[in-house]
Design a protein around this motif. Structure first.
Motif, mmCIF file in Angstrom:
data_model
loop_
_atom_site.group_PDB
_atom_site.id
_atom_site.type_symbol
_atom_site.label_atom_id
_atom_site.label_comp_id
_atom_site.label_asym_id
_atom_site.label_seq_id
_atom_site.Cartn_x
_atom_site.Cartn_y
_atom_site.Cartn_z
ATOM 1 N N CYS A 140 33.295 19.861 40.455
ATOM 2 C CA CYS A 140 32.696 20.979 39.741
ATOM 3 C C CYS A 140 31.222 20.672 39.528
ATOM 4 O O CYS A 140 30.808 19.507 39.495
ATOM 5 C CB CYS A 140 33.401 21.257 38.412
ATOM 6 N N LEU A 141 30.426 21.696 39.380
ATOM 7 C CA LEU A 141 28.984 21.532 39.292
ATOM 8 C C LEU A 141 28.568 20.739 38.058
ATOM 9 O O LEU A 141 27.527 20.074 38.072
ATOM 10 C CB LEU A 141 28.304 22.907 39.281
ATOM 11 N N GLU A 142 29.381 20.795 37.018
ATOM 12 C CA GLU A 142 29.050 20.035 35.810
ATOM 13 C C GLU A 142 29.070 18.531 36.061
ATOM 14 O O GLU A 142 28.468 17.759 35.310
ATOM 15 C CB GLU A 142 30.034 20.377 34.678
ATOM 16 N N ASP A 143 29.761 18.100 37.119
ATOM 17 C CA ASP A 143 29.885 16.671 37.412
ATOM 18 C C ASP A 143 28.910 16.185 38.482
ATOM 19 O O ASP A 143 28.973 15.026 38.896
ATOM 20 C CB ASP A 143 31.317 16.347 37.871
ATOM 21 N N ASP A 160 44.257 35.430 33.669
ATOM 22 C CA ASP A 160 43.030 34.890 34.260
ATOM 23 C C ASP A 160 43.242 33.454 34.729
ATOM 24 O O ASP A 160 42.802 33.076 35.826
ATOM 25 C CB ASP A 160 41.882 34.941 33.248
ATOM 26 N N ASN A 161 43.922 32.662 33.914
ATOM 27 C CA ASN A 161 44.191 31.269 34.275
ATOM 28 C C ASN A 161 45.106 31.172 35.494
ATOM 29 O O ASN A 161 44.901 30.341 36.375
ATOM 30 C CB ASN A 161 44.811 30.522 33.101
ATOM 31 N N ALA A 162 46.104 32.041 35.542
ATOM 32 C CA ALA A 162 47.025 32.038 36.683
ATOM 33 C C ALA A 162 46.303 32.455 37.967
ATOM 34 O O ALA A 162 46.524 31.888 39.039
ATOM 35 C CB ALA A 162 48.204 32.963 36.410
ATOM 36 N N ALA A 163 45.436 33.450 37.844
ATOM 37 C CA ALA A 163 44.691 33.913 39.014
ATOM 38 C C ALA A 163 43.740 32.831 39.511
ATOM 39 O O ALA A 163 43.598 32.615 40.724
ATOM 40 C CB ALA A 163 43.909 35.188 38.668
ATOM 41 N N LEU A 164 43.090 32.114 38.587
ATOM 42 C CA LEU A 164 42.195 31.025 38.980
ATOM 43 C C LEU A 164 42.965 29.908 39.662
ATOM 44 O O LEU A 164 42.524 29.381 40.698
ATOM 45 C CB LEU A 164 41.457 30.488 37.750
ATOM 46 N N ALA A 215 32.626 29.293 42.517
ATOM 47 C CA ALA A 215 32.868 30.626 43.057
ATOM 48 C C ALA A 215 34.276 31.107 42.702
ATOM 49 O O ALA A 215 34.477 32.276 42.350
ATOM 50 C CB ALA A 215 32.674 30.624 44.570
ATOM 51 N N ALA A 216 35.260 30.213 42.798
ATOM 52 C CA ALA A 216 36.632 30.565 42.431
ATOM 53 C C ALA A 216 36.716 30.922 40.956
ATOM 54 O O ALA A 216 37.408 31.874 40.569
ATOM 55 C CB ALA A 216 37.581 29.417 42.758
ATOM 56 N N ARG A 217 36.007 30.174 40.121
ATOM 57 C CA ARG A 217 35.990 30.471 38.689
ATOM 58 C C ARG A 217 35.328 31.813 38.400
ATOM 59 O O ARG A 217 35.628 32.468 37.388
ATOM 60 C CB ARG A 217 35.273 29.347 37.939
ATOM 61 N N ASP A 218 34.429 32.219 39.301
ATOM 62 C CA ASP A 218 33.744 33.505 39.130
ATOM 63 C C ASP A 218 34.527 34.657 39.747
ATOM 64 O O ASP A 218 34.046 35.794 39.753
ATOM 65 C CB ASP A 218 32.349 33.446 39.750
#
Length: 207
Positions: A71-74, A53-57, A124-127
């Protein structure tokens, strides 16, 4: 460790690097023998899933070529820019992407339009969505060059596979393109984020 070494090498050869790392780490656990076979296997499988999952992200973010590492958190809501926190949180859910909607971000220069767009792209990439950031002027130049080289069909096919296309500096495009529908310029993506200058509407709008 001597007996387990060939297994680790086999896992690596099969490109199951996460499982190989987890198996190596298990050998160093003092109470490893107390774990059942199912528990140890679950640890190996979970580690492999996380590694993949980390590699794909990382791959999605590399291909996205986001202008900013945002990122939205920031997102800073303290600065008076007209940002609607509830709207940003709604966009963060990604429902608009699943429904094939678009996002239009307008505001004066320096109000963080690109940051918000890149933050949405990051989410979106994280999703799990494929993302691409592009300035409209450069994209139009690439399309024009592709038509000259006879590669326009290939380029449009590549764009059509992207699930979220972020187009920045929309207002800086050549006037002949401004009145065309989005699909007439860049057809295909599931979702589209457009950023452009406006003196009156700095907040993102979905539609």
């Amino acid at each position: 460790m001597t007996m387990i070494h060939p297994t680790i090498e086999t896992l690596r050869r099969l490109r199951l690097t996460g499982m190989a790392k987890a198996l190596e780490e298990q050998q160093g656990l003092p109470d490893c023998d107390r774990l059942s076979f199912d528990e140890r296997l679950a640890m190996l499988v979970d580690r492999e899933a996380v590694e993949r999952d980390n590699a794909a992200l990382a791959q999605r973010l590399r291909l996205a070529k986001l202008r900013q590492a945002a990122c939205l958190e920031d997102v800073d809501y303290r600065t008076p820019r007209g940002l609607d926190r509830s709207l940003i949180h709604s966009l963060a859910s990604g429902r608009w992407l699943h429904e094939h909607n678009n996002v239009l971000i307008l505001g004066p220069t320096g109000t963080g339009k690109s940051f918000v767009a890149c933050a949405l792209g990051n989410q979106a990439a994280r999703d799990g969505f494929s993302v691409r950031y592009q300035r409209l002027t450069r994209l139009l130049d690439e399309l024009a060059l592709a038509r000259i080289d006879g590669k326009a069909t290939r380029l449009l096919a590549q764009l059509a596979k992207i699930q979220l296309l972020i187009i920045d500096d929309w207002a800086m495009a050549r006037p002949c393109c401004m009145d065309q529908p989005v699909d007439a310029v860049i057809p295909g993506p599931r979702g589209l984020i457009r950023c452009g200058r406006s003196s009156g509407v700095p907040a993102p709008a979905c539609g």
